[in-house]
Design an enzyme around this catalytic site. Structure first.
Site, PDB file in Angstrom:
ATOM      1  N   SER A   7       0.808  -1.224   0.000  1.00 34.87           N
ATOM      2  CA  SER A   7       0.000   0.000   0.000  1.00 34.87           C
ATOM      3  C   SER A   7       0.836   1.266   0.000  1.00 34.87           C
ATOM      4  CB  SER A   7      -0.943  -0.002   1.211  1.00 34.87           C
ATOM      5  OG  SER A   7      -1.774  -1.132   1.186  1.00 34.87           O
ATOM      6  N   ASN A  93      13.873  -8.551  -2.046  1.00 32.29           N
ATOM      7  CA  ASN A  93      12.451  -8.741  -2.320  1.00 32.29           C
ATOM      8  C   ASN A  93      12.019 -10.179  -2.570  1.00 32.29           C
ATOM      9  OD1 ASN A  93      11.842  -6.045  -1.985  1.00 32.29           O
ATOM     10  ND2 ASN A  93      12.081  -5.528  -4.148  1.00 32.29           N
ATOM     11  N   THR A 117       6.510  -6.122  -8.209  1.00 32.52           N
ATOM     12  CA  THR A 117       7.726  -5.929  -7.419  1.00 32.52           C
ATOM     13  C   THR A 117       8.976  -6.110  -8.276  1.00 32.52           C
ATOM     14  OG1 THR A 117       6.538  -6.837  -5.515  1.00 32.52           O
ATOM     15  CG2 THR A 117       8.937  -6.668  -5.342  1.00 32.52           C
ATOM     16  N   HIS A 173      12.357  -6.012 -17.926  1.00 30.82           N
ATOM     17  CA  HIS A 173      11.988  -4.712 -17.369  1.00 30.82           C
ATOM     18  C   HIS A 173      13.191  -4.221 -16.564  1.00 30.82           C
ATOM     19  CE1 HIS A 173       9.699  -1.439 -15.758  1.00 30.82           C
ATOM     20  NE2 HIS A 173       9.765  -1.891 -14.511  1.00 30.82           N
TER      21      HIS A 173
END
Length: 304
Positions: A7, A93, A117, A173
């Site tokens: 969030s 991560n 992520t 990416h």
């Protein structure tokens, strides 16, 4: 219900854009940080009230609340700081994403998962493997964001309306992304017919580097990724059958297997409904293959 796990700024913007587009009656913001998703949800709901939009945004710290979700967007994790590459975030991560996906399996096993992520392509691979979902139901948001940046540079170079521009970016990416001028156009006119080779090369380099520039200037990229997430979600919920570059698992396509990388795919109500294989030239293949090897190399040190 659409659930967005994470969030922070990007997750909050993804919820905001999704609500403004009325993509579902219910949007859930999930986060481990007490109060953050609740406060973000309150803020968005206040805006929606003024807009007269009957979408309910809820904030929660309980993974069980995602039960019944059709789509789960995973934004949880540490973001890039100035000077960092996306791959620098891998070890930080990976464990976060694995834990999140285990909860998605437990509480929303019929959903589609959209990993966001960074580093995106390895995280999409981890998501696919840990979830055990069919590959059509796991597709990462990467190329959609990159092509929006490529479109902006084309707009600036040509002066033509953004709405008339079609662009395509595939591959990683990250530093090995592959913007494709040959497969990009303005009102149907191929981009190489409008701009000289030197200018096209400049646009490609700008597209690769601009995220780092934004992070240097303001600390994070927020609005563009938030909108890109909502665009992919919209393609699913509206069954658009839209061709979008997403990070999806390859099983022989592009002569590669057991890797998740950005390729154009038809996105609709069933997720990845078809992977489109482009006829890449030798130079493009070289960049694409380098991206694949980079992703595989990064994952070689990660326990899944």
């Amino acid at each position: 219900m659409i659930t967005i796990i994470g969030s922070g700024k990007v997750g909050g913007d993804a919820a905001l854009f999704s609500a403004l587009k009325r993509l579902d009656d219910q949007i859930l913001l999930l986060d481990v940080a007490e109060g953050l998703p609740q406060g973000e949800a309150m803020d968005i709901n206040h805006m929606l009230s003024e807009q007269g939009i009957d979408v309910e945004v809820k904030g929660s710290n309980n993974f069980e609340d995602m039960k019944g979700s059709n789509i789960v967007v995973v934004v949880a994790g540490s973001g890039r700081k100035p000077g960092m590459t996306r791959m620098d975030l891998l070890k930080i991560n990976a464990s976060i994403v694995k834990s999140v996906v285990e909860n998605v399996k437990k509480y929303a096993d019929d959903s589609m998962i959209i990993p966001v992520t960074n580093p995106l392509d390895p995280m999409a691979y981890i998501t696919y493997k840990v979830s055990g979902f069919d590959r059509s139901r796991v597709f990462g948001m990467g190329g959609m964001l990159d092509l929006s940046r490529f479109r902006q540079f084309i707009h600036e170079a040509t002066g033509h309306s953004r709405d008339s521009i079609r662009a395509l970016v595939i591959g990683e990416h990250g530093e090995n992304m592959l913007p494709l001028p040959r497969f990009s156009s303005v009102s149907g006119i191929p981009l190489p017919s409008l701009l000289p080779k030197e200018k096209l090369e400049e646009l490609v380099q700008n597209t690769k580097q601009v995220a780092a520039k934004v992070i240097e200037l303001k600390g994070a990229t927020v609005h563009a990724p938030g909108n890109a997430i909502s665009a992919i979600v919209e393609a699913v919920v509206r069954d658009r059958k839209q061709v979008i570059p997403v990070a999806t698992y390859l099983d022989g396509e592009y002569d590669h297997s057991d890797v998740t990388i950005g390729v154009p795919a038809v996105i609709g109500k069933n997720g990845v409904e078809k992977i489109i294989e482009l006829d890449l030239n030798d130079e493009e293949k070289q960049v694409f293959n380098k991206a694949v090897e980079n992703v595989k190399g990064a994952l070689s040190g990660v326990e899944i």
